[in-house]
Scaffold this motif. Structure first.
Motif, short mmCIF file in Angstrom:
data_model
loop_
_atom_site.label_atom_id
_atom_site.label_comp_id
_atom_site.label_asym_id
_atom_site.label_seq_id
_atom_site.Cartn_x
_atom_site.Cartn_y
_atom_site.Cartn_z
N SER A 29 -46.44 -55.94 -27.99
CA SER A 29 -47.30 -55.02 -28.71
C SER A 29 -48.21 -55.79 -29.67
O SER A 29 -47.98 -56.98 -29.94
N TYR A 30 -49.20 -55.11 -30.18
CA TYR A 30 -50.06 -55.73 -31.19
C TYR A 30 -49.28 -55.98 -32.48
O TYR A 30 -49.55 -56.93 -33.21
N ARG A 31 -48.28 -55.15 -32.73
CA ARG A 31 -47.41 -55.39 -33.89
C ARG A 31 -46.65 -56.71 -33.71
O ARG A 31 -46.43 -57.44 -34.68
N ASP A 32 -46.26 -57.02 -32.47
CA ASP A 32 -45.64 -58.32 -32.20
C ASP A 32 -46.58 -59.46 -32.57
O ASP A 32 -46.17 -60.46 -33.17
N VAL A 33 -47.84 -59.30 -32.19
CA VAL A 33 -48.83 -60.34 -32.47
C VAL A 33 -48.96 -60.56 -33.98
O VAL A 33 -48.95 -61.69 -34.47
N ALA A 34 -49.09 -59.46 -34.71
CA ALA A 34 -49.26 -59.56 -36.16
C ALA A 34 -48.02 -60.15 -36.83
O ALA A 34 -48.14 -60.98 -37.75
N ALA A 35 -46.84 -59.74 -36.38
CA ALA A 35 -45.61 -60.25 -36.98
C ALA A 35 -45.43 -61.74 -36.69
O ALA A 35 -44.97 -62.51 -37.55
N ALA A 36 -45.78 -62.17 -35.47
CA ALA A 36 -45.70 -63.59 -35.13
C ALA A 36 -46.64 -64.41 -36.00
O ALA A 36 -46.28 -65.49 -36.50
N LEU A 37 -47.85 -63.90 -36.21
CA LEU A 37 -48.81 -64.59 -37.07
C LEU A 37 -48.29 -64.68 -38.50
O LEU A 37 -48.41 -65.73 -39.15
N ALA A 69 -38.75 -73.57 -36.02
CA ALA A 69 -38.69 -72.68 -37.17
C ALA A 69 -39.08 -71.26 -36.78
O ALA A 69 -38.50 -70.27 -37.26
N LEU A 70 -40.07 -71.13 -35.92
CA LEU A 70 -40.46 -69.81 -35.43
C LEU A 70 -39.33 -69.15 -34.65
O LEU A 70 -39.04 -67.96 -34.84
N ILE A 71 -38.69 -69.92 -33.79
CA ILE A 71 -37.59 -69.37 -32.99
C ILE A 71 -36.47 -68.89 -33.90
O ILE A 71 -35.90 -67.81 -33.70
N GLU A 72 -36.13 -69.68 -34.92
CA GLU A 72 -35.08 -69.28 -35.85
C GLU A 72 -35.47 -68.00 -36.60
O GLU A 72 -34.61 -67.18 -36.93
N ALA A 73 -36.77 -67.83 -36.83
CA ALA A 73 -37.26 -66.63 -37.52
C ALA A 73 -37.38 -65.43 -36.59
O ALA A 73 -37.81 -64.35 -37.02
N GLY A 74 -37.02 -65.60 -35.32
CA GLY A 74 -37.05 -64.50 -34.37
C GLY A 74 -38.30 -64.39 -33.54
O GLY A 74 -38.49 -63.41 -32.81
N VAL A 75 -39.18 -65.40 -33.64
CA VAL A 75 -40.40 -65.42 -32.81
C VAL A 75 -40.21 -66.49 -31.74
O VAL A 75 -40.30 -67.69 -32.03
#
Length: 411
Positions: free
Chosen positions: A379-387, A353-359
Motif C-alpha cells: 500500500s501507499y501507507r507501506d511506502v510512507a512508513a518505510a520512508l 536496521a530496516l529489517i529489524e524495524a520491520g521493513v
C-alpha cells in the motif's frame, strides 16, 4: 507528502482489495526485491490440498486424476497471458539458470556460423555464468561471450553475434530496457534475442509476441509469488520451435515419454523443453498464485508500481537526512522497474536496521539497499512508513551499531 495525501492514494487504489489475498505478517512491511514474493492464501490452501488429498489419498493416480502431468503446460499458459504470448509458447519448468542454458544452446544451433553471445557487463551474474559455462562446454570456436556497458550494446552488434542476452530490469539499479526497440535493432543485424524477465514479469506489461521476441526466461518466486524456489518458465516463439533439439533431452520432453523407447524423439513445440519429472508441490503453489492475476489489467499494476516508486524516490530526494543516499534508479518512471535502489556507504547496516524495524528490504553488494514494491499487496501507507523508518535510521546513525555489521550468508 502528507498523511492525508497517502490515505487518499490508498483510498483511490483500484488494486487495494488484492492485499487481503495475501498472508502478510503483522508488524512487517514487505519490500523485499530479492527472490520471494509474499504468500498468497490460495497457494497455502492449494499446497495443503495437494499434500493431504492428492498425494496423501489419491497417491500415484494423481498424475492422471488430478492432471499433475500437464501442470507445466497449465502453469505456462497462465504465465503466457501475463507476458503477451499466444498459446503453445510458454512452459513452466526447472530454474532460470537451466532454462537459460537450454535456450542459449538453442540459439547457437539456430545461428550456424555465428558464435558470439552479446550481453551487458552488469547483467545478473547467473546469466553471465551460464554464457561462460556454454562457452567452456562448446569451446571458443563455437561460443564466446562479449560483455559491454549498456550504452554500447548497439555498437557491439555485428555479424559475429548470434544472440543478445539481456535482463529487462537491471537487478542492481532497476533500469528498464526497451524490449521492443532493442529487439528490432538486434533483428536488423540478424541477431536473436533472449530476455531475462525475472525482475519484470508480474509488474511490467509485456507483449513478447507483438515485439517479436525470440526467447525469454523468468522466475516464479519473485513478483509471481510462487514460493521459495518456485519453478521458472521459458518462452520460445513459435517460429523457432521444432527446428533444433534442446540440449537437455529428458524423458518428459520425448514425443511419447511412456513408450519408454531407447532413442530420443523430441515432442513437438515448447513441450520438448521439459526434462525430468516436475516438482508438483512447487508447480501447484505457483499455479494457485497466478490466479491472483486473473482479470487484472497489467497497465493498472504498472501504474501503481510507478506511483509507489515515485512517492518513495521523491521522499528520499527531498529530505536532507538522505544526503548520503544516492538514488541509482532512474527518475523517469518509464525507465525503471518496480524497485528503488539506494547506494549508501553503510548499505548493509542500513538494510539490517530496516529489517529489524520491520521493513523487509534486501542488500546488494557492494553498497546498495534495494526496495522492491509489489502493487498486489503493498500500500501507499507501506511506502510512507518505510520512508519514515529509513529517515529515522539515517538520522540516528543506527546502522553503525555493531549488531548490524555481521553478514549473513544470504543477503
Amino acid at each position: 507528502m502528507t498523511l492525508p495525501d497517502i490515505e487518499a492514494l490508498d483510498a483511490a487504489d483500484p488494486l487495494s482489495d488484492l492485499r487481503h489475498r495475501f498472508s502478510l505478517p503483522a508488524g512487517k512491511i514487505y519490500l523485499d526485491g530479492n527472490s520471494l514474493g509474499a504468500l498468497p492464501k490460495a497457494a497455502m490452501a492449494r499446497v495443503e490440498e495437494v499434500v493431504r488429498k492428492e498425494w496423501g489419498h489419491d497417491l500415484i493416480s494423481s498424475w492422471n486424476s488430478n492432471d499433475w502431468i500437464n501442470l507445466p503446460v497449465t502453469v505456462g499458459e497462465k504465465i503466457a497471458g501475463l507476458v503477451g504470448a499466444a498459446p503453445g509458447q510458454v512452459i513452466s519448468c526447472d530454474t532460470v539458470s537451466i532454462n537459460l542454458f537450454k535456450l542459449i544452446v538453442t540459439a547457437l544451433q539456430l545461428q550456424e556460423g555465428r558464435r558470439v553471445i552479446l550481453t551487458q557487463e552488469d547483467n545478473f551474474p547467473t546469466d553471465l555464468y551460464m554464457t561462460e559455462g556454454v562457452g567452456g562446454l562448446l569451446g571458443q570456436q563455437r561460443c564466446t561471450t562479449r560483455t559491454v556497458p549498456a550504452d554500447q550494446l548497439l555498437a557491439a552488434m555485428d555479424t559475429d553475434v548470434a544472440l543478445l542476452l539481456l535482463t529487462q530490469v537491471n537487478f542492481r539499479d532497476g533500469r528498464l530496457h526497451d524490449i521492443a526497440a532493442i529487439t528490432r535493432a538486434a533483428h536488423a543485424k540478424g541477431i536473436l534475442v533472449l530476455w531475462d524477465l525475472a525482475h519484470s514479469a508480474g509488474v511490467v506489461p509485456l507483449e513478447l509476441d507483438r515485439w517479436q521476441v525470440d526467447m525469454a526466461v523468468g522466475c516464479g518466486y519473485k513478483f509471481l509469488n510462487g514460493g521459495p524456489g518456485a519453478p521458472g518458465f521459458l518462452y520460445l516463439a513459435e517460429k523457432h520451435q521444432n527446428q533444433v533439439n534442446q540440449p537437455l533431452s529428458g524423458w518428459l520432453g520425448h514425443a511419447e515419454p511412456f513408450a519408454f523407447e531407447p532413442g530420443y524423439r523430441p515432442a513437438r513445440g515448447v513441450v520438448r523443453y521439459l526434462g525430468g519429472t516436475p516438482g508438483i508441490l512447487g508447480l501447484a503453489a505457483l499455479d494457485a498464485s497466478l490466479d491472483v492475476f486473473a482479470g487484472l489489467d497489467m497497465n493498472q499494476i504498472r501504474a501503481k508500481s510507478s506511483a509507489m516508486t515515485a512517492v518513495f524516490i521523491d521522499g528520499v530526494r527531498s529530505n536532507p537526512i538522505c544526503a548520503d543516499c544516492q538514488v541509482l534508479t532512474p527518475l523517469a518512471a518509464e525507465r525503471r522497474g518496480s524497485q528503488v535502489s539506494l547506494a549508501h556507504p553503510q548499505a548493509y547496516g542500513v538494510a539490517q536496521a530496516l529489517i529489524e524495524a520491520g521493513v523487509v528490504v534486501d542488500f546488494r553488494a557492494p553498497d546498495i539497499v534495494r526496495f522492491g514494491f509489489s502493487p498486489l499487496y503493498n500500500s501507499y501507507r507501506d511506502v510512507a512508513a518505510a520512508l519514515q523508518q529509513l529517515l529515522r535510521i539515517l538520522a540516528e546513525a543506527e546502522y553503525l551499531q555493531a549488531r548490524f555489521a555481521t553478514r549473513a550468508r544470504v543477503t
